[in-house]
Design an enzyme around this catalytic site. Structure first.
Site: not given
Length: 292
Positions: A48, A163
């Protein structure tokens, strides 16, 4: 900044940068502290926000330049409206920003980075961990930082990716797979409290905090060569891009606390050998499936 892929016959130090939206700015302070103390960074992994910083650093983007860019950001900077049943927006702007910062064009490949690099994402169709060590850099980073529900999943080779924090928020095990002897992880969520959400990033931050507690417990037990840097970010939110200088300072401060431990490990080859074997066992138990 290290310039070469390999330092032959030297202990290999890996740095794993975790997710946290604006909290990821603290990674810049972590890296600066390692540089100031002459701690090498021989390989990098990122999830991320950590994937964004890891990618930029691996390709030689100066820390100062990254800091200047973050000061101008808002969380909406990374999104544009999308007509899709899979999400309200897409986050392709993240990949475009990476391309602009690196300055090598849209087809830059992960395997071309001066520092070996791994980017972690999650296959939302299967729940599998997908790690990129090869392929299009911008696509991999965009996938790793794709907030599900808000952003449309990023499709790569038939995988619908979101993610990476859902499977490995601090990608320590990815470092082991890159051959690191010492794994340094940055846990941005350690002191972060559950917040009364003010926006979708705060909601996502709470979700990740809930999901990753067991991940951190596993990392703490994973090997004698594994160290976690834990910046005190409890007074910051996931959308505090305007507090760049403060976040960098917190990352720097937290890193200086573990510098003596890192230097001890660099000098203790017997512990390194035993710890590497222990971490290898944990990696096998983790049942990893990688892409690239």
């Amino acid at each position: 900044m290290p310039k070469t892929k390999n330092r032959k016959n030297k202990i290999k130090v890996g740095l794993a940068l975790g997710g946290g939206s604006a909290l990821g700015i603290a990674h810049l302070g972590v890296i600066q502290a390692l540089e100031d103390n002459k701690i090498p960074i021989d390989c990098l992994s990122g999830t991320s926000a950590g994937a964004i910083v890891a990618a930029c650093y691996a390709f030689g983007v100066p820390l100062k330049k990254m800091a200047e860019v973050t000061k101008k950001l808002k969380w909406t900077t990374f999104s544009r409206l999308s007509i899709s049943k899979m999400g309200l927006m897409n986050n392709s702007i993240i990949g475009e920003t990476i391309i602009d910062l690196i300055g090598r064009g849209p087809n830059v490949l992960i395997e071309d980075s001066p520092i070996p690099l791994a980017i972690v994402s999650t296959d939302i169709s299967s729940g599998e961990r997908v790690v990129f060590t090869k392929g299009n850099l911008a696509q991999a980073v965009t996938a790793s930082s794709c907030i599900p529900g808000l952003f449309v999943p990023v499709e790569i080779d038939g995988h619908k990716l979101v993610d990476g924090a859902f499977v490995e928020d601090v990608p320590i095990f990815a470092l082991a797979e890159l051959g690191a002897d010492i794994e340094i992880g940055v846990n941005l969520q350690n002191f972060h409290p559950y917040l009364e959400p003010q926006n979708v990033l705060d909601i996502f931050s709470n979700v990740i905090t809930i999901l990753t507690k067991k991940q951190y417990a596993l990392i703490e037990k994973s090997g004698l060569n594994t160290l976690l840097i834990k910046p005190h970010l409890e007074h910051y939110s996931s959308s505090d891009f305007a507090k760049t200088d403060d976040l960098i300072a917190e990352g720097y401060r937290a890193t200086t606390l573990v510098i003596p431990e890192i230097k001890n490990l660099l000098e203790d080859k017997e512990t390194l050998t035993f710890g590497a074997s222990l971490l290898k066992l944990f990696v096998n138990l983790f049942s990893l499936k990688d892409k690239g």
